[in-house]
Enzyme design. Structure first.
Site, PDB file in Angstrom:
ATOM      1  N   GLN A  18       0.820  -1.202   0.000  1.00 38.80           N
ATOM      2  CA  GLN A  18       0.000   0.000   0.000  1.00 38.80           C
ATOM      3  C   GLN A  18       0.865   1.269   0.000  1.00 38.80           C
ATOM      4  O   GLN A  18       1.889   1.315   0.669  1.00 38.80           O
ATOM      5  CB  GLN A  18      -0.943   0.006   1.205  1.00 38.80           C
ATOM      6  CG  GLN A  18      -2.072  -0.986   1.116  1.00 38.80           C
ATOM      7  CD  GLN A  18      -1.655  -2.424   1.336  1.00 38.80           C
ATOM      8  OE1 GLN A  18      -0.576  -2.702   1.831  1.00 38.80           O
ATOM      9  NE2 GLN A  18      -2.521  -3.356   0.968  1.00 38.80           N
ATOM     10  N   GLU A  37      -7.679  -3.092 -17.806  1.00 39.10           N
ATOM     11  CA  GLU A  37      -8.422  -2.254 -16.850  1.00 39.10           C
ATOM     12  C   GLU A  37      -7.989  -2.664 -15.445  1.00 39.10           C
ATOM     13  O   GLU A  37      -8.748  -3.253 -14.679  1.00 39.10           O
ATOM     14  CB  GLU A  37      -9.923  -2.448 -17.037  1.00 39.10           C
ATOM     15  CG  GLU A  37     -10.466  -2.009 -18.376  1.00 39.10           C
ATOM     16  CD  GLU A  37     -10.546  -0.486 -18.501  1.00 39.10           C
ATOM     17  OE1 GLU A  37     -10.343   0.201 -17.479  1.00 39.10           O
ATOM     18  OE2 GLU A  37     -10.814   0.003 -19.607  1.00 39.10           O
ATOM     19  N   GLU A  40      -7.634  -3.587  -8.068  1.00 40.92           N
ATOM     20  CA  GLU A  40      -7.331  -4.494  -6.957  1.00 40.92           C
ATOM     21  C   GLU A  40      -8.471  -5.494  -6.825  1.00 40.92           C
ATOM     22  O   GLU A  40      -9.283  -5.414  -5.904  1.00 40.92           O
ATOM     23  CB  GLU A  40      -7.123  -3.708  -5.658  1.00 40.92           C
ATOM     24  CG  GLU A  40      -5.743  -3.120  -5.504  1.00 40.92           C
ATOM     25  CD  GLU A  40      -5.523  -2.488  -4.132  1.00 40.92           C
ATOM     26  OE1 GLU A  40      -5.617  -3.213  -3.122  1.00 40.92           O
ATOM     27  OE2 GLU A  40      -5.264  -1.276  -4.104  1.00 40.92           O
ATOM     28  N   PHE A  42      -8.442  -8.444  -5.834  1.00 40.38           N
ATOM     29  CA  PHE A  42      -8.252  -9.506  -4.850  1.00 40.38           C
ATOM     30  C   PHE A  42      -8.229  -9.003  -3.410  1.00 40.38           C
ATOM     31  O   PHE A  42      -7.762  -9.697  -2.510  1.00 40.38           O
ATOM     32  CB  PHE A  42      -6.956 -10.251  -5.174  1.00 40.38           C
ATOM     33  CG  PHE A  42      -6.837 -10.590  -6.624  1.00 40.38           C
ATOM     34  CD1 PHE A  42      -7.741 -11.452  -7.229  1.00 40.38           C
ATOM     35  CD2 PHE A  42      -5.847 -10.007  -7.409  1.00 40.38           C
ATOM     36  CE1 PHE A  42      -7.655 -11.745  -8.575  1.00 40.38           C
ATOM     37  CE2 PHE A  42      -5.748 -10.289  -8.760  1.00 40.38           C
ATOM     38  CZ  PHE A  42      -6.647 -11.172  -9.347  1.00 40.38           C
ATOM     39  N   GLN A  43      -8.755  -7.800  -3.186  1.00 42.96           N
ATOM     40  CA  GLN A  43      -8.700  -7.215  -1.853  1.00 42.96           C
ATOM     41  C   GLN A  43      -9.928  -7.515  -0.997  1.00 42.96           C
ATOM     42  O   GLN A  43      -9.939  -7.204   0.193  1.00 42.96           O
ATOM     43  CB  GLN A  43      -8.538  -5.696  -1.973  1.00 42.96           C
ATOM     44  CG  GLN A  43      -9.734  -4.987  -2.605  1.00 42.96           C
ATOM     45  CD  GLN A  43      -9.561  -3.486  -2.646  1.00 42.96           C
ATOM     46  OE1 GLN A  43      -9.055  -2.890  -1.696  1.00 42.96           O
ATOM     47  NE2 GLN A  43      -9.958  -2.852  -3.739  1.00 42.96           N
ATOM     48  N   PRO A  52     -10.481  -4.480   3.266  1.00 45.30           N
ATOM     49  CA  PRO A  52     -10.208  -4.251   4.688  1.00 45.30           C
ATOM     50  C   PRO A  52     -10.496  -2.808   5.080  1.00 45.30           C
ATOM     51  O   PRO A  52     -10.085  -1.867   4.405  1.00 45.30           O
ATOM     52  CB  PRO A  52      -8.710  -4.571   4.807  1.00 45.30           C
ATOM     53  CG  PRO A  52      -8.448  -5.546   3.723  1.00 45.30           C
ATOM     54  CD  PRO A  52      -9.323  -5.098   2.588  1.00 45.30           C
ATOM     55  N   TRP A  57      -7.065  -2.991   9.755  1.00 47.92           N
ATOM     56  CA  TRP A  57      -5.621  -3.001   9.577  1.00 47.92           C
ATOM     57  C   TRP A  57      -4.900  -3.094  10.921  1.00 47.92           C
ATOM     58  O   TRP A  57      -3.762  -3.557  10.983  1.00 47.92           O
ATOM     59  CB  TRP A  57      -5.169  -1.754   8.832  1.00 47.92           C
ATOM     60  CG  TRP A  57      -5.455  -1.806   7.369  1.00 47.92           C
ATOM     61  CD1 TRP A  57      -6.463  -1.173   6.701  1.00 47.92           C
ATOM     62  CD2 TRP A  57      -4.733  -2.558   6.382  1.00 47.92           C
ATOM     63  NE1 TRP A  57      -6.415  -1.476   5.362  1.00 47.92           N
ATOM     64  CE2 TRP A  57      -5.360  -2.324   5.143  1.00 47.92           C
ATOM     65  CE3 TRP A  57      -3.623  -3.397   6.427  1.00 47.92           C
ATOM     66  CZ2 TRP A  57      -4.906  -2.904   3.956  1.00 47.92           C
ATOM     67  CZ3 TRP A  57      -3.172  -3.979   5.260  1.00 47.92           C
ATOM     68  CH2 TRP A  57      -3.814  -3.728   4.039  1.00 47.92           C
TER      69      TRP A  57
END
Length: 271
Positions: A18, A37, A40, A42-43, A52, A57
């Protein structure tokens, strides 16, 4: 004469942590109109279908003074999409009409991607490399974005977690509400260093040699670094656009970074 086939990949995966500059890179690639295109993909957590949230975090940090500076948790809905439908959606969403696919993966998202790929109907392995290849149908170009100045990176991350502004200039009224917290920044310094170490270990162990891009080079000339990715994909590097995003760093960022370095010297926080 037998024609020479172009074996260069038609997909790429930007690997980063990040606040490393990866968003500038992928938005520059997106702006070309021919380089996928990238997003993210897979977050998203399977329990909530959300990325998240700020407080998540710091789930392992027992410090109420950090949590109270962050937005309350939002209740999401469990993900009910099948693995094969997930693959169809991700591949279609990340591809431009010329067939090039782009995506971005942070180290903390690796378990989410691998866990999602387990249920693919034609899974060939259990590791990250096979998960990506099974998802895309090919081995992508891996692009690693590096940022050596981790304190500034952690400061940027902490500000964004408070303001929830992740790209472009932060509105002054939101930025004014962000609060310096040495403990939070220290936690993020350690987290970001661990993420980078995870990527480096994986590239070594897997035998993958990524195209590496340094944050400083990207910030100084995003078109040149974007062009390197385009060239590796067999696309025209001249299509790289001017900077696609406005930098968020400002005098306050630099002030917090210097303040943290001082606190680290006196309090023993990680650098």
């Amino acid at each position: 004469m037998v024609p020479i086939m172009d074996t260069r990949p038609r997909a790429y995966l930007v690997c980063a942590s990040q606040r490393s500059g990866s968003t500038l890179l992928v938005e520059s690639l997106r702006a070309t109109g021919v380089a996928g295109e990238p997003a993210e993909f897979f977050q998203y957590l399977p329990t909530t279908s959300l990325a998240p949230q700020p407080r998540e975090w710091f789930a392992d940090l027992d410090d109420p003074s950090v949590h109270e500076l962050l937005a309350p948790l939002v209740v999401g809905d469990p993900d009910s999409e099948t693995a094969d439908d997930w693959r169809v959606r991700v591949v279609a969403s990340g591809r431009t009409p010329n067939g090039v696919w782009g995506g971005k993966l942070m180290w903390n998202q690796v378990p989410l991607l691998v866990g999602r790929a387990v249920a693919l109907s034609d899974r060939t392995g259990t590791d990250l490399r096979s998960a990506v290849a099974d998802l895309l149908g090919e081995e992508p170009l891996y692009v690693k974005v590096n940022r050596d100045e981790v304190v500034s990176q952690a400061v940027s991350f902490w500000r964004a977690l408070q303001t929830q502004v992740w790209r472009g200039a932060t509105p002054p009224e939101l930025d004014a509400n962000a609060v310096y917290h040495a403990g939070a920044i220290a936690y993020l310094v350690s987290l970001l260093r661990a993420q980078d170490a995870g990527w480096r270990a994986w590239f070594t162990e897997s035998g993958v040699v990524p195209l590496e891009i340094d944050y400083r080079d990207l910030a100084a000339d995003s078109a040149e670094q974007t062009g390197r990715v385009l060239a590796a994909l067999g696309l025209d590097p001249e299509l790289a656009p001017p900077p696609a995003l406005e930098r968020q760093a400002n005098a306050r960022s630099r002030e917090w970074a210097e303040r943290y370095r001082h606190d680290a010297e006196t309090e023993g926080y990680p650098l």
